[in-house]
Design a protein around this motif. Sequence first.
Motif, PDB file in Angstrom:
ATOM      1  N   MET A   1      26.565   2.199  16.049  1.00  7.60           N
ATOM      2  CA  MET A   1      27.467   2.628  14.987  1.00  7.60           C
ATOM      3  C   MET A   1      27.643   1.525  13.939  1.00  7.60           C
ATOM      4  N   SER A   2      27.913   0.307  14.413  1.00  7.69           N
ATOM      5  CA  SER A   2      28.180  -0.784  13.475  1.00  7.69           C
ATOM      6  C   SER A   2      26.939  -1.124  12.650  1.00  7.69           C
TER       7      SER A   2
ATOM      8  N   LEU B   1      34.842   7.688   9.425  1.00  6.16           N
ATOM      9  CA  LEU B   1      36.166   8.174   9.010  1.00  6.16           C
ATOM     10  C   LEU B   1      37.267   7.281   9.552  1.00  6.16           C
ATOM     11  N   SER B   2      37.121   6.865  10.811  1.00  7.23           N
ATOM     12  CA  SER B   2      38.122   6.000  11.429  1.00  7.23           C
ATOM     13  C   SER B   2      38.200   4.643  10.737  1.00  7.23           C
ATOM     14  N   VAL B   3      37.036   4.077  10.444  1.00  6.04           N
ATOM     15  CA  VAL B   3      37.000   2.761   9.795  1.00  6.04           C
ATOM     16  C   VAL B   3      37.545   2.838   8.370  1.00  6.04           C
ATOM     17  N   ALA B   4      37.290   3.947   7.690  1.00  7.02           N
ATOM     18  CA  ALA B   4      37.710   4.084   6.291  1.00  7.02           C
ATOM     19  C   ALA B   4      39.194   4.391   6.141  1.00  7.02           C
ATOM     20  N   THR B   5      39.802   5.024   7.159  1.00  4.43           N
ATOM     21  CA  THR B   5      41.186   5.482   7.004  1.00  4.43           C
ATOM     22  C   THR B   5      42.184   4.764   7.906  1.00  4.43           C
ATOM     23  N   VAL B   6      41.794   4.465   9.136  1.00  5.57           N
ATOM     24  CA  VAL B   6      42.739   3.922  10.112  1.00  5.57           C
ATOM     25  C   VAL B   6      42.491   2.436  10.360  1.00  5.57           C
ATOM     26  N   HIS B   7      41.308   2.108  10.777  1.00  7.02           N
ATOM     27  CA  HIS B   7      40.974   0.723  11.140  1.00  7.02           C
ATOM     28  C   HIS B   7      40.298   0.028   9.956  1.00  7.02           C
ATOM     29  N   ARG B   8      41.064  -0.176   8.900  1.00 14.31           N
ATOM     30  CA  ARG B   8      40.494  -0.731   7.670  1.00 14.31           C
ATOM     31  C   ARG B   8      40.101  -2.194   7.831  1.00 14.31           C
ATOM     32  N   ARG B   9      40.764  -2.906   8.739  1.00 14.41           N
ATOM     33  CA  ARG B   9      40.385  -4.297   8.973  1.00 14.41           C
ATOM     34  C   ARG B   9      38.956  -4.369   9.528  1.00 14.41           C
ATOM     35  N   GLN B  10      38.624  -3.421  10.406  1.00 12.22           N
ATOM     36  CA  GLN B  10      37.248  -3.362  10.903  1.00 12.22           C
ATOM     37  C   GLN B  10      36.275  -3.087   9.760  1.00 12.22           C
ATOM     38  N   GLY B  11      36.702  -2.240   8.817  1.00 10.03           N
ATOM     39  CA  GLY B  11      35.861  -1.963   7.663  1.00 10.03           C
ATOM     40  C   GLY B  11      35.597  -3.212   6.841  1.00 10.03           C
TER      41      GLY B  11
ATOM     42  N   ARG C   1      23.968  11.947  18.282  1.00  7.63           N
ATOM     43  CA  ARG C   1      25.129  11.089  18.075  1.00  7.63           C
ATOM     44  C   ARG C   1      25.566  11.028  16.604  1.00  7.63           C
ATOM     45  N   LEU C   2      25.080  11.947  15.798  1.00  2.68           N
ATOM     46  CA  LEU C   2      25.424  11.928  14.383  1.00  2.68           C
ATOM     47  C   LEU C   2      26.906  12.235  14.169  1.00  2.68           C
ATOM     48  N   GLY C   3      27.447  13.122  14.987  1.00  2.00           N
ATOM     49  CA  GLY C   3      28.878  13.420  14.905  1.00  2.00           C
ATOM     50  C   GLY C   3      29.725  12.198  15.215  1.00  2.00           C
ATOM     51  N   GLU C   4      29.281  11.400  16.189  1.00  2.00           N
ATOM     52  CA  GLU C   4      29.984  10.161  16.530  1.00  2.00           C
ATOM     53  C   GLU C   4      29.977   9.199  15.356  1.00  2.00           C
ATOM     54  N   LEU C   5      28.863   9.142  14.634  1.00  2.00           N
ATOM     55  CA  LEU C   5      28.781   8.273  13.460  1.00  2.00           C
ATOM     56  C   LEU C   5      29.777   8.724  12.395  1.00  2.00           C
TER      57      LEU C   5
END
Length: 304
Positions: free
Chosen positions: A186-187, A72-82, A63-67
């Motif tokens: 993941m979190s 990448l998603s949290v850093a670029t798209v879902h920044r509020r989640q970040g 599951r390393l690819g999923e991580l």
Amino acid sequence: MPLDSRDNAKTIGLTGALLAYLCWGMMPMYWSLLKGAGSWEVIAHRATWSPLALILLLLCFGRLGELKRTILSVATVHRRQGLFLICAAAFAAVNWWINVLAAQVDRVTELGLGMFITPLISVALAVIFFREKLPLAKWLSVAAGLTGLLLQAVDYGRIPWIAIGVSVTWAIYGAFKKKIPLDPWMSNTIEGLILMPMALVYIAYLSLTGASQFFGDSQVLTFALLGTGIVTTIPMLAFAYAAVNLPLNVLGFCQYLNPIFTMSVGIFILGEPFKQSQIVPLLFIAASIVLFLWAEVRGSKKIR
């Protein structure tokens, strides 16, 4: 799902929950091995080795690819989640520190008391921030729990800040996690990676100033610091299986094993004093738990 499959899932879930809460409840015994190191040094090593252990497990599970995609998603798209992940990581670190400090200053019993009232603090936060409405039984549960905490403070002759701190920080951590719709693996891994740079800087600072206990005179202390990643990852893995295989109401009931084990360790193993005057506050807290669980069961029946 066939009956046998449901029974197997429930067995796996109960085993996972028991193992997770047993490990967490017994954790003060491990933290007591680290009294030679400062509490923040212990947290720095925990914040370093735990995410590394999680990454190794994710690699084993493929599951390393999923991580990587999640980061990448949290850093670029879902920044509020970040942002929520950063806040959650900060409160988690403070919560760990309180757990370690309680073992180092011989206040594990008070720590267990705080764990009992954590669900009540979570309920209060749900009312304040999520506008959730409570039935009368839960209001009475909160009132009984706060009364028990107040009586405990009177008995101690001081504010039981370890009990309050561990419950409040964990409840706020849970509130932030509620806002993060990510897989727990993941979190949790990302939270660890957020804390790791600061942890490494602090470890390096201690080494440069000669204050580090890592690779010091005590080999037991060195290996215990290295083991913080493993001993904190095992219950997380067990809890993940419990969360997947158990109904939420059963999992919620199992959470009270943690403070029971923690207080038992403090009183019977670590030898902390327990006075008769502490029984009355505990009875109030026990009453609050009974009311809370009764309200949960009654609510579940109404939904069904």
